[in-house]
Scaffold this motif. Structure first.
Motif, PDB file in Angstrom:
ATOM      1  N   VAL A 160       0.985  -1.280  -0.030  1.00 17.99           N
ATOM      2  CA  VAL A 160      -0.036  -0.013   0.239  1.00 17.99           C
ATOM      3  C   VAL A 160       0.846   1.173   0.027  1.00 17.99           C
ATOM      4  CG1 VAL A 160      -1.605   1.132   1.358  1.00 17.99           C
ATOM      5  CG2 VAL A 160      -2.010  -1.174   1.170  1.00 17.99           C
ATOM      6  N   LEU A 161       1.947   1.145   0.565  1.00 17.66           N
ATOM      7  CA  LEU A 161       2.845   2.470   0.704  1.00 17.66           C
ATOM      8  C   LEU A 161       3.931   2.601  -0.294  1.00 17.66           C
ATOM      9  CD1 LEU A 161       3.310   2.110   4.481  1.00 17.66           C
ATOM     10  CD2 LEU A 161       1.723   3.517   3.203  1.00 17.66           C
ATOM     11  N   LEU A 162       4.516   1.151  -0.628  1.00 15.61           N
ATOM     12  CA  LEU A 162       5.592   1.416  -1.753  1.00 15.61           C
ATOM     13  C   LEU A 162       4.916   0.674  -3.125  1.00 15.61           C
ATOM     14  CD1 LEU A 162       8.049  -0.388   0.746  1.00 15.61           C
ATOM     15  CD2 LEU A 162       8.086   2.218   0.165  1.00 15.61           C
ATOM     16  N   PRO A 163       5.446   1.051  -4.090  1.00 15.42           N
ATOM     17  CA  PRO A 163       5.239   0.792  -5.274  1.00 15.42           C
ATOM     18  C   PRO A 163       6.006  -0.487  -5.647  1.00 15.42           C
ATOM     19  CG  PRO A 163       6.656   2.470  -5.596  1.00 15.42           C
ATOM     20  CD  PRO A 163       6.653   2.185  -4.110  1.00 15.42           C
ATOM     21  N   LEU A 164       5.388  -1.594  -4.926  1.00 20.18           N
ATOM     22  CA  LEU A 164       6.213  -3.074  -5.298  1.00 20.18           C
ATOM     23  C   LEU A 164       5.667  -3.717  -6.579  1.00 20.18           C
ATOM     24  CD1 LEU A 164       5.665  -4.602  -1.722  1.00 20.18           C
ATOM     25  CD2 LEU A 164       7.580  -3.426  -2.616  1.00 20.18           C
ATOM     26  N   TYR A 165       5.092  -3.086  -7.543  1.00 17.28           N
ATOM     27  CA  TYR A 165       4.610  -3.726  -8.627  1.00 17.28           C
ATOM     28  C   TYR A 165       5.890  -3.326  -9.741  1.00 17.28           C
ATOM     29  CZ  TYR A 165       3.215   1.382  -9.498  1.00 17.28           C
ATOM     30  OH  TYR A 165       3.167   2.556  -9.430  1.00 17.28           O
ATOM     31  N   ARG A 166       6.866  -2.498  -9.261  1.00 12.93           N
ATOM     32  CA  ARG A 166       7.865  -2.043 -10.206  1.00 12.93           C
ATOM     33  C   ARG A 166       8.780  -3.261 -10.633  1.00 12.93           C
ATOM     34  NH1 ARG A 166      10.101   4.066  -8.524  1.00 12.93           N
ATOM     35  NH2 ARG A 166       8.317   4.834  -8.942  1.00 12.93           N
ATOM     36  N   ALA A 167       9.486  -3.082 -11.829  1.00  9.00           N
ATOM     37  CA  ALA A 167      10.105  -4.096 -12.531  1.00  9.00           C
ATOM     38  C   ALA A 167      11.199  -4.380 -11.768  1.00  9.00           C
ATOM     39  CB  ALA A 167      10.710  -3.695 -13.954  1.00  9.00           C
ATOM     40  N   GLY A 207      13.373  -9.509  -9.084  1.00  4.32           N
ATOM     41  CA  GLY A 207      13.981 -10.243  -8.001  1.00  4.32           C
ATOM     42  C   GLY A 207      13.039 -11.427  -7.494  1.00  4.32           C
ATOM     43  N   LEU A 208      11.695 -11.244  -7.514  1.00  3.57           N
ATOM     44  CA  LEU A 208      10.838 -12.258  -7.281  1.00  3.57           C
ATOM     45  C   LEU A 208      10.963 -13.476  -8.192  1.00  3.57           C
ATOM     46  CD1 LEU A 208       8.332 -13.262  -5.420  1.00  3.57           C
ATOM     47  CD2 LEU A 208       7.035 -12.100  -7.290  1.00  3.57           C
ATOM     48  N   ILE A 214       8.038 -20.289 -15.763  1.00  2.51           N
ATOM     49  CA  ILE A 214       6.619 -20.167 -16.027  1.00  2.51           C
ATOM     50  C   ILE A 214       5.678 -19.876 -14.788  1.00  2.51           C
ATOM     51  CG2 ILE A 214       4.484 -21.039 -17.694  1.00  2.51           C
ATOM     52  CD1 ILE A 214       6.845 -20.016 -19.061  1.00  2.51           C
ATOM     53  N   LEU A 215       5.695 -20.782 -13.987  1.00  4.37           N
ATOM     54  CA  LEU A 215       4.803 -20.961 -12.734  1.00  4.37           C
ATOM     55  C   LEU A 215       5.382 -19.666 -11.876  1.00  4.37           C
ATOM     56  CD1 LEU A 215       2.958 -22.037 -11.172  1.00  4.37           C
ATOM     57  CD2 LEU A 215       4.587 -23.220  -9.808  1.00  4.37           C
ATOM     58  N   SER A 216       6.609 -18.966 -11.745  1.00  8.60           N
ATOM     59  CA  SER A 216       7.072 -17.886 -11.055  1.00  8.60           C
ATOM     60  C   SER A 216       6.434 -16.551 -11.915  1.00  8.60           C
ATOM     61  CB  SER A 216       8.560 -17.859 -11.007  1.00  8.60           C
ATOM     62  OG  SER A 216       9.117 -18.025 -12.011  1.00  8.60           O
ATOM     63  N   MET A 217       6.694 -16.488 -13.223  1.00 13.06           N
ATOM     64  CA  MET A 217       6.213 -15.719 -13.758  1.00 13.06           C
ATOM     65  C   MET A 217       4.618 -15.407 -13.842  1.00 13.06           C
ATOM     66  SD  MET A 217       8.669 -14.961 -17.304  1.00 13.06           S
ATOM     67  CE  MET A 217       7.584 -16.002 -18.145  1.00 13.06           C
ATOM     68  N   MET A 218       3.805 -16.590 -13.651  1.00 10.92           N
ATOM     69  CA  MET A 218       2.367 -16.122 -13.491  1.00 10.92           C
ATOM     70  C   MET A 218       1.972 -15.750 -11.994  1.00 10.92           C
ATOM     71  SD  MET A 218       0.925 -19.646 -15.733  1.00 10.92           S
ATOM     72  CE  MET A 218       1.132 -20.588 -14.555  1.00 10.92           C
ATOM     73  N   PHE A 219       2.601 -16.218 -11.086  1.00 13.37           N
ATOM     74  CA  PHE A 219       2.420 -15.854  -9.793  1.00 13.37           C
ATOM     75  C   PHE A 219       3.017 -14.184  -9.720  1.00 13.37           C
ATOM     76  CE2 PHE A 219       3.798 -15.465  -5.318  1.00 13.37           C
ATOM     77  CZ  PHE A 219       2.664 -15.716  -4.764  1.00 13.37           C
ATOM     78  N   ALA A 220       3.866 -14.126 -10.181  1.00 15.38           N
ATOM     79  CA  ALA A 220       4.420 -12.661 -10.354  1.00 15.38           C
ATOM     80  C   ALA A 220       3.309 -11.865 -10.877  1.00 15.38           C
ATOM     81  CB  ALA A 220       5.824 -12.383 -10.822  1.00 15.38           C
ATOM     82  N   PHE A 221       2.893 -12.086 -12.030  1.00 11.82           N
ATOM     83  CA  PHE A 221       1.956 -11.408 -12.823  1.00 11.82           C
ATOM     84  C   PHE A 221       0.597 -11.034 -11.868  1.00 11.82           C
ATOM     85  CE2 PHE A 221      -1.664 -11.174 -15.606  1.00 11.82           C
ATOM     86  CZ  PHE A 221      -1.563  -9.937 -16.375  1.00 11.82           C
ATOM     87  N   VAL A 222       0.218 -11.978 -11.002  1.00 11.34           N
ATOM     88  CA  VAL A 222      -1.034 -11.971 -10.373  1.00 11.34           C
ATOM     89  C   VAL A 222      -0.573 -10.973  -8.904  1.00 11.34           C
ATOM     90  CG1 VAL A 222      -2.529 -13.056  -8.705  1.00 11.34           C
ATOM     91  CG2 VAL A 222      -1.866 -14.199 -10.605  1.00 11.34           C
ATOM     92  N   LEU A 223       0.612 -11.014  -8.622  1.00 14.30           N
ATOM     93  CA  LEU A 223       1.157 -10.195  -7.610  1.00 14.30           C
ATOM     94  C   LEU A 223       1.258  -8.645  -7.908  1.00 14.30           C
ATOM     95  CD1 LEU A 223       3.804 -12.281  -5.126  1.00 14.30           C
ATOM     96  CD2 LEU A 223       1.299 -11.345  -4.622  1.00 14.30           C
ATOM     97  N   VAL A 224       1.869  -8.729  -9.117  1.00 11.02           N
ATOM     98  CA  VAL A 224       1.736  -7.249  -9.632  1.00 11.02           C
ATOM     99  C   VAL A 224       0.447  -6.598  -9.698  1.00 11.02           C
ATOM    100  CG1 VAL A 224       2.618  -6.060 -11.780  1.00 11.02           C
ATOM    101  CG2 VAL A 224       4.171  -7.460 -10.971  1.00 11.02           C
TER     102      VAL A 224
END
Length: 102
Positions: free
Chosen positions: A40-47, A52-53, A64-74
């Protein structure tokens, strides 16, 4: 038993032991949930955060699995930062203004 079979059985036993005593699954869930308040406070959606994730998860889960999970988190982090944060800031300003007037 051959040496390979003994090593394999020891690795399986150590994995089961670590999973049961350390409760690694619960730890991973709590660590993932702990990312939402700073989101909420930091822009954690940045590249750089996403890279790193993905690099950290690729070792264990594959790309593939890590990119799909990262997409949802972004998506979640971008919504938190751009929709929830302004509402919270506006509410904080209203509360602080009401406290100053009293």
């Amino acid at each position: 038993m051959t040496i390979k079979a003994q090593i394999y059985s020891q690795v399986l036993h150590a994995t089961r032991l670590a999973d049961s005593t350390l409760d690694v699954q619960a730890l991973a869930i709590y660590m993932t949930r702990a990312l939402f308040p700073p989101g909420v406070l930091l822009p954690l959606y940045r590249a750089e955060y996403v890279l790193g994730l993905i690099l950290g998860m690729t070792y264990f889960f594959g790309a593939i699995l890590s990119m799909m999970f990262a997409f949802v988190l972004v998506l979640i982090f971008a919504l938190l930062f751009h929709l929830v944060r302004p509402v919270l800031l506006r509410g904080a300003r209203l509360i602080s203004g009401a406290l100053i007037r009293v």
